[in-house]
Write an enzyme that holds these catalytic residues in place. Structure first.
Site, short mmCIF file in Angstrom:
data_model
loop_
_atom_site.label_atom_id
_atom_site.label_comp_id
_atom_site.label_asym_id
_atom_site.label_seq_id
_atom_site.Cartn_x
_atom_site.Cartn_y
_atom_site.Cartn_z
N ARG A 1 -0.71 15.38 12.90
CA ARG A 1 0.09 14.85 11.79
C ARG A 1 0.61 16.02 10.97
NH1 ARG A 1 -2.29 9.24 9.37
NH2 ARG A 1 -0.22 9.27 8.46
N ARG B 1 -9.11 -0.04 3.53
CA ARG B 1 -8.14 0.95 3.02
C ARG B 1 -6.80 0.29 2.72
NH1 ARG B 1 -6.80 5.46 6.80
NH2 ARG B 1 -5.18 5.42 5.22
N CYS C 1 -5.40 8.20 8.82
CA CYS C 1 -5.71 7.73 10.17
C CYS C 1 -5.38 8.80 11.20
CB CYS C 1 -4.91 6.46 10.47
SG CYS C 1 -5.43 5.05 9.47
N ASP D 1 3.32 0.44 12.15
CA ASP D 1 2.11 -0.09 11.51
C ASP D 1 1.82 -1.54 11.88
OD1 ASP D 1 1.84 2.40 10.40
OD2 ASP D 1 2.68 1.85 8.45
N LYS E 1 0.83 -1.22 0.00
CA LYS E 1 0.00 0.00 0.00
C LYS E 1 0.86 1.26 0.00
CE LYS E 1 -1.88 1.85 3.99
NZ LYS E 1 -1.74 3.29 4.17
N ASN E 2 1.79 1.35 0.94
CA ASN E 2 2.50 2.62 1.10
C ASN E 2 3.52 2.87 -0.02
OD1 ASN E 2 0.90 3.26 3.22
ND2 ASN E 2 2.37 2.65 4.81
#
Ligand code: EPU
Length: 428
Positions: free
Chosen positions: A122, A397, A117, A305, A22-23
């Site tokens: 952030r 997600r 999230c 994570d 994903k990232n």
């Protein structure tokens, strides 16, 4: 609305294939904007965060050809807007990568602040520091981040905080800047290396990705490419814990074992057997885990994570474990949900003291964010009885077909659609 319903207590056995990261995908897809040809990107995970980015590219004017669930061809030639509306950008954190990519292509970007999230504040100050060092002026007005530059010129940037997002964004803005950019104290995550490899496959000149000093020599143009995204380290780690927490045995394939070393090390410390193969890991466990202490850190440390998933696992350990969150200020919000299942966890700021219990008790719980949702799924797999998990959209997600993948190795797990008054029909 959908729930995930798990009848747990079954030992998982079989093989799970990990999807693309994903990232990495959410950094590589906006990077397409910088190129002058067609990019074919393979091994894209089928998750909602990726759908959001592909949709953004399409709405900006890119030609998008979906070849199959995991491959797209994108031609960014007709993109001529440097504006990303708040409606699109608020859906995910990685929309901030459009600032770097648009700045690199148009020398201008107007992007609403990113969503994603909620782990406390952030900030994007390090991203902005990088853009400014390259010669951009950055302002915030009407809730939009505005960046513009006459010319982007390479520069030396020392990150005050190791930041994945700032490292990605500075690479994107610098790749076509004039001269040499040096990022010091850069993030070293596998997805940073994947982004650099992708850009280099288009003709960029990026050296040192994977170390804390990245050097980017600007080039004038980037050409089209075909590129396959690396496997997802966190999805793999989550299924490693699924094997361990269910007392089962899973061969987890399409992984890069090197990326899993910190996770394997902690699982082994907790008494789990982990065998490495070229592109797979075999994870086996029976009995309760041993207690152990974990500190999350930027790569190559134990990934933040994986923190909620590991906490769920250690909550069943034989003893007291300490989980320290070293990246985010507030990433223990999900602990209340585990407590509903009988976990004994005390949180004090960035530290959780986990006193292992023998069993969880089935209960209705909520995914409070993506990885918290994964932790609830893992807890459900370990629990006799029926665990119902709400807010499944968080899990979608970042986990490609999680229900199908776990069902295929023996889990009794399904999605159900529901309305406030109760369950109305089964989806899977
Ligand atoms: N930070 C600053 N200033 C900045 C940027 C970050 O102080 O300008 C701080 C943050 O507040 C945090 C730390 O630096 O305390 C690390 O933040 P980072 O920028 O590395 O996080 P990110 O880029 O926003 C990515 C992942 C997250 C993952 C973190 C840390 C993506 C799209 N997201 O976020 O992934 O937790 O790196 O590894 O790559 C997830 O996949 O579940 C997820 C949340």
């Amino acid at each position: 609305m959908e729930k995930i319903v798990i009848n747990g207590g079954i030992r998982l056995k079989g093989e799970i294939q990990v999807s693309g990261a994903k990232n990495a995908a959410v950094a590589i897809l906006p990077a397409v904007l910088l190129c002058d040809g067609v990019c074919r990107i393979e091994n894209i995970p089928a998750i909602s965060d990726v759908n959001v980015i592909v949709r953004i590219l399409y709405e900006l004017g890119a030609t998008v050809k979906v070849i199959n669930d995991n491959t797209v061809e994108i031609d960014p030639k007709h993109i001529n807007s440097y504006v990303l509306s708040s409606e699109m950008s608020s859906k995910m954190r990685a929309s901030s990568y459009f600032i770097g990519a648009m700045l690199g292509r148009f020398k201008r970007a107007r992007v609403a602040p990113p969503g994603g999230c909620d782990f406390g504040v952030r900030p994007i100050d390090q991203h902005i520091k990088g853009f400014e060092a390259l010669g951009a002026t950055v302002t915030i007005d009407n809730g939009m981040v505005n960046a513009r530059a006459k010319e982007l010129v390479g520069s030396s940037i020392y990150l005050d905080k190791v930041s994945v997002g700032a490292t990605v964004n500075i690479i994107l803005a610098a790749v076509k800047a004039k001269g040499l950019t040096i990022i010091e104290n850069a993030a070293r995550e596998p997805h940073i290396v994947d982004l650099a490899n992708f850009l280099n496959s288009m003709g960029a000149n990026i050296m040192g990705a994977g170390t804390d000093v990245i050097k980017i020599r600007g080039v004038d143009t980037l050409h089209g490419t075909t590129y396959s995204i690396i496997p997802d380290q966190i999805e793999a780690g989550t299924y490693m814990i699924a094997a361990a927490i269910s007392g089962g045995e899973l061969m987890i394939t399409n992984v890069i074992p090197k990326h899993l070393e910190s996770i394997s090390a902690k699982l082994i410390e907790a008494g789990v057997t982990v065998e490495e193969f070229d592109e797979a890991v075999l994870v086996r466990s029976n009995g309760r885990p041993k207690a152990c202490n974990v500190l999350t850190m930027p790569h190559p440390g134990f990934p933040t994570d994986m923190q909620p998933q590991m906490t769920a696992f250690l909550a069943l350990s034989d003893g007291v474990s300490v989980m320290t969150e070293g990246v985010w200020d507030n990433r223990f919000r999900y602990v209340d949900q585990l407590t509903l299942m009988g976990a004994k966890i005390k949180v004090d700021g960035k530290v959780a003291i986990i006193t292992g219990v023998e069993n969880f008790i089935a209960a209705p719980v909520k995914a409070t964010d993506l990885r918290a949702g994964a932790a609830m799924v893992l807890a459900g797999l370990a629990t006799n009885g029926t665990t119902e998990i709400e807010n499944v959209e968080f899990i979608d997600r970042g986990y490609d077909n999680i229900v199908e993948k776990l069902s295929a190795v023996g889990a009794n797990i399904r999605r159900v659609e529901f309305i406030e008054s109760g369950i109305i029909r089964s989806v899977i």
